[in-house]
Design an enzyme around this catalytic site. Sequence first.
Site, PDB file in Angstrom:
ATOM      1  N   TYR A  33      23.306  -9.748  25.019  1.00  0.00           N
ATOM      2  CA  TYR A  33      23.252 -10.402  26.326  1.00  0.00           C
ATOM      3  C   TYR A  33      23.667 -11.855  26.227  1.00  0.00           C
ATOM      4  O   TYR A  33      23.783 -12.415  25.140  1.00  0.00           O
ATOM      5  CB  TYR A  33      21.848 -10.282  26.928  1.00  0.00           C
ATOM      6  CG  TYR A  33      20.803 -11.197  26.313  1.00  0.00           C
ATOM      7  CD1 TYR A  33      20.259 -10.936  25.057  1.00  0.00           C
ATOM      8  CD2 TYR A  33      20.375 -12.343  26.981  1.00  0.00           C
ATOM      9  CE1 TYR A  33      19.297 -11.774  24.507  1.00  0.00           C
ATOM     10  CE2 TYR A  33      19.415 -13.188  26.431  1.00  0.00           C
ATOM     11  CZ  TYR A  33      18.876 -12.896  25.202  1.00  0.00           C
ATOM     12  OH  TYR A  33      17.939 -13.731  24.649  1.00  0.00           O
ATOM     13  N   LYS A 148      23.061 -12.334  19.513  1.00  0.00           N
ATOM     14  CA  LYS A 148      22.195 -12.438  20.699  1.00  0.00           C
ATOM     15  C   LYS A 148      21.907 -11.018  21.200  1.00  0.00           C
ATOM     16  O   LYS A 148      22.470 -10.551  22.191  1.00  0.00           O
ATOM     17  CB  LYS A 148      22.866 -13.306  21.770  1.00  0.00           C
ATOM     18  CG  LYS A 148      21.861 -13.869  22.773  1.00  0.00           C
ATOM     19  CD  LYS A 148      22.427 -15.049  23.520  1.00  0.00           C
ATOM     20  CE  LYS A 148      21.546 -15.517  24.653  1.00  0.00           C
ATOM     21  NZ  LYS A 148      20.213 -15.954  24.269  1.00  0.00           N
ATOM     22  N   GLU A 181      13.641 -21.972  14.885  1.00  0.00           N
ATOM     23  CA  GLU A 181      14.074 -22.362  16.238  1.00  0.00           C
ATOM     24  C   GLU A 181      12.975 -21.986  17.217  1.00  0.00           C
ATOM     25  O   GLU A 181      11.897 -21.537  16.812  1.00  0.00           O
ATOM     26  CB  GLU A 181      15.395 -21.686  16.597  1.00  0.00           C
ATOM     27  CG  GLU A 181      15.339 -20.175  16.591  1.00  0.00           C
ATOM     28  CD  GLU A 181      16.669 -19.519  16.948  1.00  0.00           C
ATOM     29  OE1 GLU A 181      17.506 -20.119  17.646  1.00  0.00           O
ATOM     30  OE2 GLU A 181      16.851 -18.362  16.529  1.00  0.00           O
ATOM     31  N   LEU A 206      19.983 -18.435  16.275  1.00  0.00           N
ATOM     32  CA  LEU A 206      21.103 -18.212  17.191  1.00  0.00           C
ATOM     33  C   LEU A 206      21.933 -19.492  17.275  1.00  0.00           C
ATOM     34  O   LEU A 206      21.366 -20.575  17.454  1.00  0.00           O
ATOM     35  CB  LEU A 206      20.567 -17.860  18.585  1.00  0.00           C
ATOM     36  CG  LEU A 206      21.654 -17.534  19.592  1.00  0.00           C
ATOM     37  CD1 LEU A 206      22.126 -16.099  19.411  1.00  0.00           C
ATOM     38  CD2 LEU A 206      21.161 -17.735  21.023  1.00  0.00           C
TER      39      LEU A 206
END
Length: 285
Positions: A33, A148, A181, A206
Amino acid sequence: MSRIAFVNGQYCDYSDALIHVDDRGYQFADGVYEVFTIIDSCIIDFQPHLKRLFRSLSELKIVTPIKKSAYLYHIRNIIKKNMIVTGTVYLQVTRGVAKRDFKYPKDIKSSITIIGKVISEDTFYKDIYNGINVKTTKDLRWKRCDIKSLNLLPPVLAKQHAYENNSKEAWLIDDAGFITEGSSSTAWILDKNDVLRTSSLKNNILPGITRETFLKGLCKYKIKFKETSFNIKDIRSAKEAFITSATTFVTPVNMVDNIKIGNGKPGKFAPIFLDIYKKAIKSKI
Ligand code: PDD
């Protein structure tokens, strides 16, 4: 006004936007996505998001369901049909529909869904101006966080844990005690030596588009930057902290767990970094 979705080639009302029970996105999180932010009815950084989408598809060997050139057209239609001035567009591609089996058939046809959300300008900028609290938690994700993918259960649990602890974001801690993250954002600190730090791009995070755009803007300024991860000790002595993502731009962090960052309010670099990011956004289409 009714909300309109794009589902496998058709524009339809939300109530008619149905997915097959055998869609592999539904059963296996077998898909990818992107989230695009819309400002003034324009898409922020469309090209880098599209590039990352195609990389994610290619890493999972999912064939694009529509031509690369058609993505912009359909996203723009969703913006128009839903009258989005400020908001987001969520686009998902799954491997498609097949009888439940871990392995998938060769000729499977991938599925696409595009939906939009209107957000008031005040709501969009509230946390960006006021800052947020962050809660740390263990990074329980898989080893390909650079893709992702729809495989989002660990970040869902992390974000829920954050919300239950009066925080809007979770920072994920790896086995060595370093922050990888956020559950849905890139994590940054301005350390005690005035060095802006965020993790380097490996398979465990990511590659954020906001990160990339912000860094492009930052290199024109005399601000020291190092791609190096940080731990709780670094956070304790940090002068400022931030998250970046498509939906949060550069948002200051006021507290991490029970550690106040600076005086617990957005610091002097918060408006400067936001401005650097906004100026670096070149592609609003
Ligand atoms: N999340 N890291 C993770 C794990 C993310 O999920 C995101 C984005 C980012 C920031 O990437 P970008 O700057 O390209 O938005 C970093 C989106 C917003 C989401 O899942 O809703």
